[in-house]
Write a protein that holds these residues in place. Structure first.
Motif, PDB file in Angstrom:
ATOM      1  N   VAL A 175       7.109   3.749   9.727  1.00  0.00           N
ATOM      2  CA  VAL A 175       5.630   4.383   9.005  1.00  0.00           C
ATOM      3  C   VAL A 175       5.277   2.396   8.512  1.00  0.00           C
ATOM      4  CG1 VAL A 175       3.352   4.096   7.530  1.00  0.00           C
ATOM      5  CG2 VAL A 175       4.914   6.347   8.787  1.00  0.00           C
ATOM      6  N   THR A 176       6.203   2.093   7.628  1.00  0.00           N
ATOM      7  CA  THR A 176       5.405   0.895   6.338  1.00  0.00           C
ATOM      8  C   THR A 176       5.940  -0.371   7.188  1.00  0.00           C
ATOM      9  OG1 THR A 176       6.919   2.086   4.634  1.00  0.00           O
ATOM     10  CG2 THR A 176       6.686  -0.635   4.338  1.00  0.00           C
ATOM     11  N   LEU A 199       3.074  -0.706   9.874  1.00  0.00           N
ATOM     12  CA  LEU A 199       1.911  -0.947   9.294  1.00  0.00           C
ATOM     13  C   LEU A 199       1.728  -2.506   9.020  1.00  0.00           C
ATOM     14  CD1 LEU A 199       1.213   1.484   6.175  1.00  0.00           C
ATOM     15  CD2 LEU A 199      -0.528   0.869   8.975  1.00  0.00           C
ATOM     16  N   LEU A 237      -9.904  -0.955   1.263  1.00  0.00           N
ATOM     17  CA  LEU A 237      -8.674  -0.867   0.654  1.00  0.00           C
ATOM     18  C   LEU A 237      -7.979  -2.170  -0.600  1.00  0.00           C
ATOM     19  CD1 LEU A 237      -7.865  -2.419   4.501  1.00  0.00           C
ATOM     20  CD2 LEU A 237      -6.815  -0.457   3.237  1.00  0.00           C
ATOM     21  N   ILE A 250      -7.373   0.740  -2.932  1.00  0.00           N
ATOM     22  CA  ILE A 250      -6.688   1.460  -3.042  1.00  0.00           C
ATOM     23  C   ILE A 250      -5.126   1.270  -3.909  1.00  0.00           C
ATOM     24  CG2 ILE A 250      -4.549   1.408  -0.994  1.00  0.00           C
ATOM     25  CD1 ILE A 250      -6.295   3.908  -0.781  1.00  0.00           C
ATOM     26  N   THR A 258      -5.560   2.852  -7.168  1.00  0.00           N
ATOM     27  CA  THR A 258      -6.435   3.974  -6.956  1.00  0.00           C
ATOM     28  C   THR A 258      -4.995   4.541  -7.255  1.00  0.00           C
ATOM     29  OG1 THR A 258      -6.851   4.349  -5.440  1.00  0.00           O
ATOM     30  CG2 THR A 258      -8.691   4.081  -6.918  1.00  0.00           C
ATOM     31  N   VAL A 259      -3.968   4.317  -6.199  1.00  0.00           N
ATOM     32  CA  VAL A 259      -2.519   4.698  -6.342  1.00  0.00           C
ATOM     33  C   VAL A 259      -2.225   5.080  -7.204  1.00  0.00           C
ATOM     34  CG1 VAL A 259      -0.900   4.645  -4.864  1.00  0.00           C
ATOM     35  CG2 VAL A 259      -2.406   4.028  -3.088  1.00  0.00           C
ATOM     36  N   LEU A 260      -2.200   4.292  -7.707  1.00  0.00           N
ATOM     37  CA  LEU A 260      -0.908   3.539  -9.606  1.00  0.00           C
ATOM     38  C   LEU A 260      -1.571   4.127 -10.638  1.00  0.00           C
ATOM     39  CD1 LEU A 260       0.192  -0.560  -8.878  1.00  0.00           C
ATOM     40  CD2 LEU A 260       1.272   1.750  -8.276  1.00  0.00           C
ATOM     41  N   ALA A 317      -3.183   7.554  -9.876  1.00  0.00           N
ATOM     42  CA  ALA A 317      -3.269   8.906  -9.549  1.00  0.00           C
ATOM     43  C   ALA A 317      -1.845   9.416  -9.967  1.00  0.00           C
ATOM     44  CB  ALA A 317      -3.457   8.763  -8.746  1.00  0.00           C
ATOM     45  N   MET A 318      -0.725   7.282  -9.931  1.00  0.00           N
ATOM     46  CA  MET A 318       0.330   8.115  -9.999  1.00  0.00           C
ATOM     47  C   MET A 318       1.118   8.400 -11.481  1.00  0.00           C
ATOM     48  SD  MET A 318       2.986   6.940  -6.628  1.00  0.00           S
ATOM     49  CE  MET A 318       2.762   5.384  -7.019  1.00  0.00           C
ATOM     50  N   ALA A 363       4.579   0.872  -4.766  1.00  0.00           N
ATOM     51  CA  ALA A 363       4.085   2.294  -5.372  1.00  0.00           C
ATOM     52  C   ALA A 363       4.942   2.919  -4.149  1.00  0.00           C
ATOM     53  CB  ALA A 363       3.041   1.784  -5.088  1.00  0.00           C
ATOM     54  N   THR A 419       2.662   7.642   2.950  1.00  0.00           N
ATOM     55  CA  THR A 419       2.595   5.643   3.545  1.00  0.00           C
ATOM     56  C   THR A 419       2.045   5.117   3.951  1.00  0.00           C
ATOM     57  OG1 THR A 419       5.135   7.318   3.190  1.00  0.00           O
ATOM     58  CG2 THR A 419       5.117   4.823   4.482  1.00  0.00           C
ATOM     59  N   PHE A 420       1.700   6.304   5.083  1.00  0.00           N
ATOM     60  CA  PHE A 420       0.075   5.331   5.639  1.00  0.00           C
ATOM     61  C   PHE A 420      -1.030   4.611   4.570  1.00  0.00           C
ATOM     62  CE2 PHE A 420      -4.011   5.180   8.027  1.00  0.00           C
ATOM     63  CZ  PHE A 420      -3.450   4.208   9.241  1.00  0.00           C
ATOM     64  N   PHE A 421      -1.405   5.365   4.110  1.00  0.00           N
ATOM     65  CA  PHE A 421      -2.205   4.958   3.500  1.00  0.00           C
ATOM     66  C   PHE A 421      -1.993   4.754   1.926  1.00  0.00           C
ATOM     67  CE2 PHE A 421      -5.237   8.760   5.163  1.00  0.00           C
ATOM     68  CZ  PHE A 421      -6.383   8.074   5.498  1.00  0.00           C
ATOM     69  N   ILE A 422      -0.985   4.185   1.403  1.00  0.00           N
ATOM     70  CA  ILE A 422      -0.750   3.256  -0.091  1.00  0.00           C
ATOM     71  C   ILE A 422      -0.156   2.007   0.943  1.00  0.00           C
ATOM     72  CG2 ILE A 422       1.123   3.288  -1.196  1.00  0.00           C
ATOM     73  CD1 ILE A 422       1.603   6.564  -1.373  1.00  0.00           C
ATOM     74  N   ASN A 423       0.483   1.950   1.726  1.00  0.00           N
ATOM     75  CA  ASN A 423       0.539   1.236   2.711  1.00  0.00           C
ATOM     76  C   ASN A 423       0.153   0.021   3.366  1.00  0.00           C
ATOM     77  OD1 ASN A 423       3.242   1.024   0.926  1.00  0.00           O
ATOM     78  ND2 ASN A 423       4.874   1.341   2.328  1.00  0.00           N
ATOM     79  N   LEU A 424      -1.391   1.209   3.404  1.00  0.00           N
ATOM     80  CA  LEU A 424      -2.559  -0.029   4.461  1.00  0.00           C
ATOM     81  C   LEU A 424      -2.769  -1.335   4.415  1.00  0.00           C
ATOM     82  CD1 LEU A 424      -3.818   0.982   7.409  1.00  0.00           C
ATOM     83  CD2 LEU A 424      -5.981   1.955   5.691  1.00  0.00           C
ATOM     84  N   ARG A 425      -2.883  -1.559   2.887  1.00  0.00           N
ATOM     85  CA  ARG A 425      -3.034  -2.864   2.787  1.00  0.00           C
ATOM     86  C   ARG A 425      -2.619  -3.792   3.135  1.00  0.00           C
ATOM     87  NH1 ARG A 425       0.015  -0.424  -1.554  1.00  0.00           N
ATOM     88  NH2 ARG A 425       1.069  -2.802  -2.846  1.00  0.00           N
ATOM     89  N   ALA A 458      -5.992   8.483  -3.919  1.00  0.00           N
ATOM     90  CA  ALA A 458      -6.607   7.266  -3.922  1.00  0.00           C
ATOM     91  C   ALA A 458      -7.737   7.412  -2.921  1.00  0.00           C
ATOM     92  CB  ALA A 458      -5.254   7.263  -3.535  1.00  0.00           C
TER      93      ALA A 458
END
Lengths: 106, 232
Positions: free
Chosen positions: A16-17, A20, A41, A44, A47-49, A51-52, B47, B70-76, B212
């Motif tokens: 996926v990475t 993308l 974006l 993101i 907010t991810v960091l 929340a983690m 992340a 993975t999709f949302f976290i790495n979408l950037r 997120a």
């Protein structure tokens, strides 16, 4: 988790990475102009960091006290712009002091 | 051009070494040093990898959850890839793009975009070499250290990664009230998933995604990021 599951999860994550990054790099031309998508974006990573980190940091050490105090000292150190490694060291020292040294003397 | 890239990549490589060292420590709690290092070598994300590691070791973790998180976290990275495709030279052909796409990270992207000239494959490859080595070697060193150091030290090193996350999140919050509000929303949701009984059933990966995505949608709706700001 066995080795087969590890590789299956890894392939999903790495696949996926890679897609993308590679698909838009190869196919897309033109600039993204939608302000809503851009703002979404842009928010993101933070907010991810966030929340983690909260509340996971409270449970990442031997005692909840050291976890909570590590968060507090890390935030203070960040406000003083200690930088990535500096802030991490401050957090580590806090835990070292609370879980490691404190019980030795008290 | 290649050597200029290598030189520009050196500070990124050193920084990555420190961050991935903490990732290695975190991973060594769950798997052997080789497996942790291999995650870093195939992903090159901070992340995203950390969330992925947690989903992997979570007994309730599923492949769908891994893919969506993975999709949302790495979408950037997609956004960066689109922007970078405007900036590359004409000899940056499709095979090069496929080979070097893994180098699109926050820091390497930022340095590439700061260049005066168009980005050539040679320069971009040079730029990503040391960060890639730093990221992989740092993970390896951290994972091995995690296995051999005494527990009172690894206990303290365990918060290093969270410390770095805090160091990334706090400065933009200090600069922009809007970012602070959005971050507080994300934290409030995250706390709710941990402590509110009905929400506790939601697995790790999905709770991170929901926190997120909801907080960022909220931010995008009420506080649009201006063109001049590269980071919120």
């Amino acid at each position: 988790m066995n080795l087969r599951e590890y590789f299956a999860f890894l392939m999903v994550m790495a696949g996926v990475t890679f897609l993308l990054r590679a698909v838009p790099f190869v196919l897309l031309k033109g600039k993204l102009s939608n302000p809503f998508v851009k703002s979404f974006l842009a928010y993101i990573p933070c907010t991810v960091l966030a929340a983690m980190t909260v509340p996971a940091i409270f449970y990442s050490t031997d005692s909840m006290l050291s976890g909570v105090l590590a968060l507090v000292t890390a935030v203070v150190a960040s406000l003083f712009r200690f930088g990535l490694v500096g802030v991490a060291l401050v957090a580590c020292c806090t835990v070292l002091f609370i879980d490691g040294l404190w019980p030795m003397f008290f | 051009m290649f050597l200029k890239g290598v030189k520009d990549g050196l500070p990124i490589g050193i920084g990555y070494f420190a961050v991935s060292f903490s990732f290695g420590i975190a991973g060594s709690k769950f798997m052997s040093w080789f497996l942790v290092t291999f995650i870093s070598m195939t992903n090159l994300t901070s992340a995203g990898q950390f969330a992925g590691l947690n989903i992997m070791v979570d007994a309730a973790g599923t492949f769908l959850e891994m893919a969506i998180a993975t999709f949302f976290i790495n979408l950037r990275y997609s956004l960066m890839a689109i922007t970078l495709s405007q900036k590359v030279s004409s000899d940056f052909t499709t095979p090069y793009r496929l080979l070097l796409a893994t180098g699109i990270t926050d820091e390497i992207f930022a340095v590439s975009m700061a260049q005066q000239n168009r980005v050539t494959p040679r320069y971009f490859f040079g730029l990503m070499v040391l960060p890639y080595i730093g990221w992989s070697l740092g993970t390896l060193t951290g994972a091995v250290s995690g296995e051999i150091l005494p527990s009172w030290i690894t206990n303290a090193l365990g918060v290093a990664l969270y410390g770095m996350f805090v160091a990334i999140v706090v400065p933009p919050c200090k600069k922009h009230l809007s970012t602070l509000i959005v971050v507080v929303v994300a934290i409030a949701l995250s706390l709710a998933f941990k402590y509110v009984p009905v929400l506790q059933g939601v697995s790790y990966g999905f709770s991170i995604i929901i926190c997120a995505v909801v907080a960022s949608l909220f931010g995008a709706m009420f506080f649009s990021v201006k063109e001049s700001d590269d980071e919120p």
